[in-house]
Design a protein around this motif. Structure first.
Motif, mmCIF file in Angstrom:
data_model
loop_
_atom_site.group_PDB
_atom_site.id
_atom_site.type_symbol
_atom_site.label_atom_id
_atom_site.label_comp_id
_atom_site.label_asym_id
_atom_site.label_seq_id
_atom_site.Cartn_x
_atom_site.Cartn_y
_atom_site.Cartn_z
ATOM 1 N N THR A 1 0.218 -0.940 -0.366
ATOM 2 C CA THR A 1 0.495 -0.511 0.566
ATOM 3 C C THR A 1 0.934 1.306 0.163
ATOM 4 O O THR A 1 1.922 1.061 0.492
ATOM 5 C CB THR A 1 -1.272 0.639 1.549
ATOM 6 N N GLU A 2 0.208 2.210 -0.393
ATOM 7 C CA GLU A 2 0.584 3.842 -0.158
ATOM 8 C C GLU A 2 1.467 4.067 1.468
ATOM 9 O O GLU A 2 2.466 4.719 1.316
ATOM 10 C CB GLU A 2 -0.023 4.425 -1.135
ATOM 11 N N ALA B 1 11.686 -2.926 -7.341
ATOM 12 C CA ALA B 1 10.843 -2.623 -7.022
ATOM 13 C C ALA B 1 10.648 -1.589 -7.723
ATOM 14 O O ALA B 1 11.193 -0.767 -7.996
ATOM 15 C CB ALA B 1 11.645 -2.585 -5.446
ATOM 16 N N TYR B 2 9.633 -1.467 -7.679
ATOM 17 C CA TYR B 2 9.121 0.133 -7.992
ATOM 18 C C TYR B 2 7.688 0.889 -7.061
ATOM 19 O O TYR B 2 7.162 0.167 -7.009
ATOM 20 C CB TYR B 2 9.001 0.443 -9.462
ATOM 21 N N ARG B 3 7.433 1.958 -7.388
ATOM 22 C CA ARG B 3 6.432 2.603 -6.701
ATOM 23 C C ARG B 3 5.860 3.137 -8.079
ATOM 24 O O ARG B 3 6.249 3.621 -9.366
ATOM 25 C CB ARG B 3 7.111 4.558 -6.500
ATOM 26 N N ALA B 4 4.164 2.840 -7.936
ATOM 27 C CA ALA B 4 3.387 2.738 -9.507
ATOM 28 C C ALA B 4 2.831 4.394 -8.783
ATOM 29 O O ALA B 4 3.050 4.862 -8.183
ATOM 30 C CB ALA B 4 1.838 1.968 -8.903
ATOM 31 N N ARG C 1 1.239 2.773 -4.358
ATOM 32 C CA ARG C 1 1.786 1.518 -3.898
ATOM 33 C C ARG C 1 3.307 1.544 -4.437
ATOM 34 O O ARG C 1 4.072 1.541 -5.425
ATOM 35 C CB ARG C 1 0.775 0.645 -4.616
ATOM 36 N N LYS C 2 4.022 -0.041 -3.671
ATOM 37 C CA LYS C 2 5.120 0.007 -4.018
ATOM 38 C C LYS C 2 4.777 -1.525 -4.390
ATOM 39 O O LYS C 2 4.238 -2.210 -3.969
ATOM 40 C CB LYS C 2 6.004 -0.415 -2.674
ATOM 41 N N MET C 3 6.063 -1.916 -5.818
ATOM 42 C CA MET C 3 5.621 -3.131 -6.774
ATOM 43 C C MET C 3 7.034 -3.980 -6.650
ATOM 44 O O MET C 3 7.841 -2.816 -6.511
ATOM 45 C CB MET C 3 5.206 -2.498 -8.031
#
Length: 155
Positions: free
Chosen positions: A88-89, A110-113, A117-119
Motif C-alpha cells: 500500500t501507499e 521494486a518501483y513505485r506506481a 503503491r510499491k511493486m
C-alpha cells in the motif's frame, strides 16, 4: 544426539528431493505451479489475469503475492513466470531508499506506481520443459528472501 537428528533430517531431505526431481514446474502447465504451492501448504488459487492469461494468487507467511504467467500464446503455453507483490501507499520508502534497495539486489526489482503503491517483481524463465521441483524450491527461496529484504526496507 544432534548429529543423529541432523543425519535423519538430511536423509529425509535427500529422499524428498529425489522424488521431487521427477516433477517439473512449468509455466506451460499452470496446474504445476498451483500444485507446488499446495504442496507447501500455502493457500493458492489458479485464476485468470485481466488479459485472460493464467495467474496464481498465493498467501505465504503473511504476504499476499501473485504469480503471473508470460510469453503465453492465446492464453496458454506460457514460457515464463513473474512473482509479484504490491504494498500500500502507506508502506513508506523514499525514492533514494528504493533506488538504493534496487541497486543492492541481484534478483527482484521494486518501483513505485503512480498511485503510490510499491511493486515488487521477480521474473523466471521456465521454457516449455520447465524446471525441476528442486530448482523451483531454490527460485522460490530467492523470491522469499527478496520479499523479506524489501519488507525490511519499508517503514
Amino acid at each position: 544426539m544432534k548429529s543423529i537428528l541432523f543425519s535423519g533430517a538430511m536423509a529425509l531431505s535427500l529422499l524428498a528431493g529425489h522424488t521431487a526431481t521427477a516433477q517439473q514446474v512449468k509455466a506451460s502447465e499452470p496446474e504445476s505451479v498451483l500444485a507446488y504451492f499446495e504442496d507447501l501448504g500455502a493457500p493458492a488459487k489458479l485464476v485468470e489475469d485481466n488479459v485472460g492469461d493464467p495467474s496464481v494468487e498465493v498467501r505465504y507467511y503473511g504476504t499476499s503475492m501473485v504469480v503471473f504467467f508470460y510469453g503465453c500464446r492465446n492464453n496458454k503455453n506460457c514460457n515464463s513466470l513473474q512473482f509479484f507483490a504490491a504494498y500500500t501507499e502507506d508502506s513508506e520508502i523514499s525514492l533514494s531508499g528504493l533506488n538504493e534497495w534496487n541497486a543492492e539486489q541481484r534478483y527482484g526489482r521494486a518501483y513505485r506506481a503512480d498511485d503510490g503503491r510499491k511493486m515488487l517483481e521477480y521474473d523466471v524463465y521456465t521454457g516449455q520443459d520447465g524446471v525441476s521441483m528442486t530448482d523451483f524450491d531454490e527460485i522460490f527461496d530467492i523470491w522469499t528472501e527478496v520479499v523479506e529484504s524489501f519488507e525490511d526496507s519499508l517503514s
